[in-house]
Scaffold this active site. Structure first.
Site, short mmCIF file in Angstrom:
data_model
loop_
_atom_site.label_atom_id
_atom_site.label_comp_id
_atom_site.label_asym_id
_atom_site.label_seq_id
_atom_site.Cartn_x
_atom_site.Cartn_y
_atom_site.Cartn_z
N HIS A 104 -9.56 4.62 10.58
CA HIS A 104 -9.19 5.85 9.85
C HIS A 104 -10.35 6.37 9.01
CE1 HIS A 104 -5.19 5.97 11.16
NE2 HIS A 104 -4.53 5.67 10.06
N TYR B 52 -0.92 5.33 -0.83
CA TYR B 52 -0.80 5.18 0.63
C TYR B 52 -1.90 6.03 1.27
CZ TYR B 52 3.86 3.09 -0.03
OH TYR B 52 4.90 2.28 -0.40
N GLU B 53 -2.36 5.58 2.45
CA GLU B 53 -3.55 6.21 3.04
C GLU B 53 -3.33 7.66 3.46
OE1 GLU B 53 -4.28 3.47 6.18
OE2 GLU B 53 -2.91 4.44 7.57
N SER B 54 -2.07 8.09 3.52
CA SER B 54 -1.80 9.49 3.85
C SER B 54 -2.27 10.43 2.75
CB SER B 54 -0.31 9.68 4.09
OG SER B 54 0.43 9.16 3.00
N GLY B 55 -2.73 9.88 1.63
CA GLY B 55 -3.27 10.74 0.57
C GLY B 55 -2.43 10.78 -0.68
#
Lengths: 289, 260
Positions: A104, B52-55
């Site tokens: 990612h 969380y990596e989604s921002g």
């Protein structure tokens, strides 16, 4: 300058066989309607890039649109494997799929580098990791200032970026909010772009620092309400979690997959027609989220 | 008073949640890490910052997300940033105390595999792949890993190194120039493993109630070392259990199925 047009015309005009195509969305705002139109128009030999390929990529791959896929996490989130993706990788059906697997952080940096007009991105990563053994695109360089070894990865500069957003104004300026993923970077990195939106409004009325794609960086804006479903659009509708779990069964076998795609995508004229076709076989689900 | 009964999975999630402290900044993986992190937030660590990596930064979901970018994470966050910003400014920038990961396979030095079982080109099982884990494992201040302990998951040799732990042990991480300290705890359904102070090989430091040393050794694919002073994990408290069960019940109601 963005042309406000139909999705059918935008896909016909802007996506060609063999193109390098980024359809992006990070759980949120996944461009399902546009993916269906790519399948309907039988685009072939596409090099696809997506950080998190899920059902729409399973569909494009299973329907023979793709020759390669660059990705960093592939799966049906919370459910399991992508059966069509695995069939293509493991058994070459319906066509062999070449993989370029990255992380990612790598792909996020690579989109940002693409948007910045740079040939590669530099990052701290991949130390001790086996991915570089299988993906020759991942290289290292020595920092000229500190001597530190860093990862160097090629930027992502697609021919076409395809995203879904909440709204556009009548001039084609696009507003996107909530989890915005890499969509702005994907559009800026690409030569051409298609943005589907929930609605077209007179004025975006957005706060000063909102994520706006001005109409002069977008090629086409298409109004496709619910065009991200079964993904979600913050402010409009929640994620259809049941569809994601149902997909596991539909896509498990080639025959059930092809029958479903033929009935609901290939035999329908557009996304609204697809929704009608789907609601004829599925009782309407209460949507949460 | 009779002690409450609980499952091994509940013990694992609760033991994992106890390692998180208030005000820590925690980069959370989906599934078991997410359950443990939110349990910590709902019990002893109300001001923990979950990312969380989604921002989504400082998110406080009422139900567990099914996917890394659920609307619940966005709607309850202090702020939502783009994914490139997340990995560049917040993770690589050194702002994360704890990276909290799951894994399909782990080895004695806490290197983990989430890519393939079997050869890469002819996999027996194709797993989802790296996602954000490699750089979380590299750059977070330290790393916790939570997974069920079986001889198939705790292997002598990984089929693929997706995210590094302590590489081949000793000071290998430091020599490789990795900024974070790497895995400091592995929490399973049987107990807790921590790296030895010099070899960095995982050793069993705590057993959950009712689990024997032999069980843990039998569920490990390498010859598992046991710490000289093996501790006993305190059983779940009533509050921990009730809070976890209520969280899972809310999640099941919202999603129409149970989430991990």
């Amino acid at each position: 300058m963005a042309e406000i047009t139909t999705l059918r015309e935008a896909v016909a005009k802007l996506i060609g066989d063999g193109d390098y195509v980024a359809c992006e969305g990070f759980t949120h705002l996944i461009p399902f309607a546009a993916g269906h139109e790519i399948i309907r128009q039988e685009k072939r030999n596409l090099a696809l890039v997506r950080m998190t390929p899920d059902i729409i990529h399973d569909q494009m791959i299973g329907m023979g649109c793709a020759r390669e896929l660059t990705f960093s996490w592939g799966g049906n989130p919370g459910v399991g494997s992508l059966h069509r993706f695995r069939d293509a990788v493991e058994r070459g059906w319906p066509a062999p799929l070449k993989l370029y697997e990255r992380s990612h952080a790598d792909l996020a940096n690579a989109y940002a580098a693409g948007a910045s007009g740079l040939p590669f991105a530099v990052m701290r990563g991949y130390v001790g990791n086996d991915l570089p053994k299988h993906n020759p695109q991942i290289k290292t360089l020595i920092c000229p200032f500190t001597g530190e070894t860093l990862a160097a990865v090629p930027s992502v500069r697609p021919d076409v970026a395809v995203i879904h957003a909440q709204k556009a104004d009548r001039k084609g300026n696009v507003l996107i909010y909530g989890i915005v993923g890499v969509q702005k970077e994907a559009v800026l990195a690409a030569k051409r772009s298609i943005v589907t939106v929930e609605e077209i409004v007179a004025s975006l009325d957005a706060p000063r620092n909102a994520t706006i794609l001005p109409n002069w960086v977008v090629s086409a804006v298409c109004c496709v309400p619910r065009g991200a479903r079964p993904s979600y659009a913050e402010g409009y509708y929640g994620r259809d979690n049941k569809f994601y779990s149902d997909w596991d069964e539909i896509a498990r076998e080639r025959e059930t997959f092809l029958a479903w795609m033929t009935r609901h995508v290939m035999s329908t004229t557009d996304f609204a027609d697809y929704e009608r076709s789907l609601s004829a076989v599925q009782p309407k689900q209460v949507s949460h989220g | 008073m009779a002690e409450p009964t609980y499952t091994a999975d509940e013990m694992m999630t609760i033991a994992a949640s106890r390692l998180l402290q208030n005000r820590m900044v925690c980069f959370v993986g989906i599934g078991l890490p997410s359950a443990a992190s939110n349990l910590a937030r709902l019990t002893h660590a109300p001001e923990i910052v979950l990312i969380y990596e989604s921002g989504t930064i400082g998110t406080k979901p009422d139900v567990l997300p099914l996917s890394i970018g659920d609307g619940e994470l966005s709607a309850t966050a202090d702020t939502v940033v783009s994914v490139p910003e997340m990995f560049r400014y917040w993770l690589q920038g050194g702002r994360i105390d704890i990276g909290f990961l799951g894994a399909a396979q782990i080895d004695r030095f806490a290197n983990i595999n989430t890519t393939v079982i079997g050869p890469y080109d002819k996999p027996k099982v194709r797993l989802p792949g790296a996602g954000g884990a490699p750089e979380i494992a590299g750059s977070a201040g330290e790393v916790f890993i939570v997974l069920r302990q079986t001889a198939r998951a705790f292997v002598e040799k990984l089929d693929f190194i997706t995210s590094v732990g302590h590489l081949d042990g000793g000071d290998a991480r430091k020599r490789a120039g990795l900024p974070g300290k790497g895995p400091s705890a592995v929490i399973t359904d049987l107990g807790i493993l921590k790296p030895h102070s010099t070899t960095r090989e995982l050793e069993l430091v705590s057993l959950h109630p009712g689990v024997t040393k032999e069980q843990a050794i039998g569920a490990t694919g390498w010859k598992l070392n046991v710490a000289a002073r093996l501790e006993a994990t305190p059983p779940p408290t009533k509050i921990e259990l009730e809070t976890l069960r209520a969280l899972h019940a809310r999640t099941a109601r919202a999603h129409g199925s149970a989430a991990a």
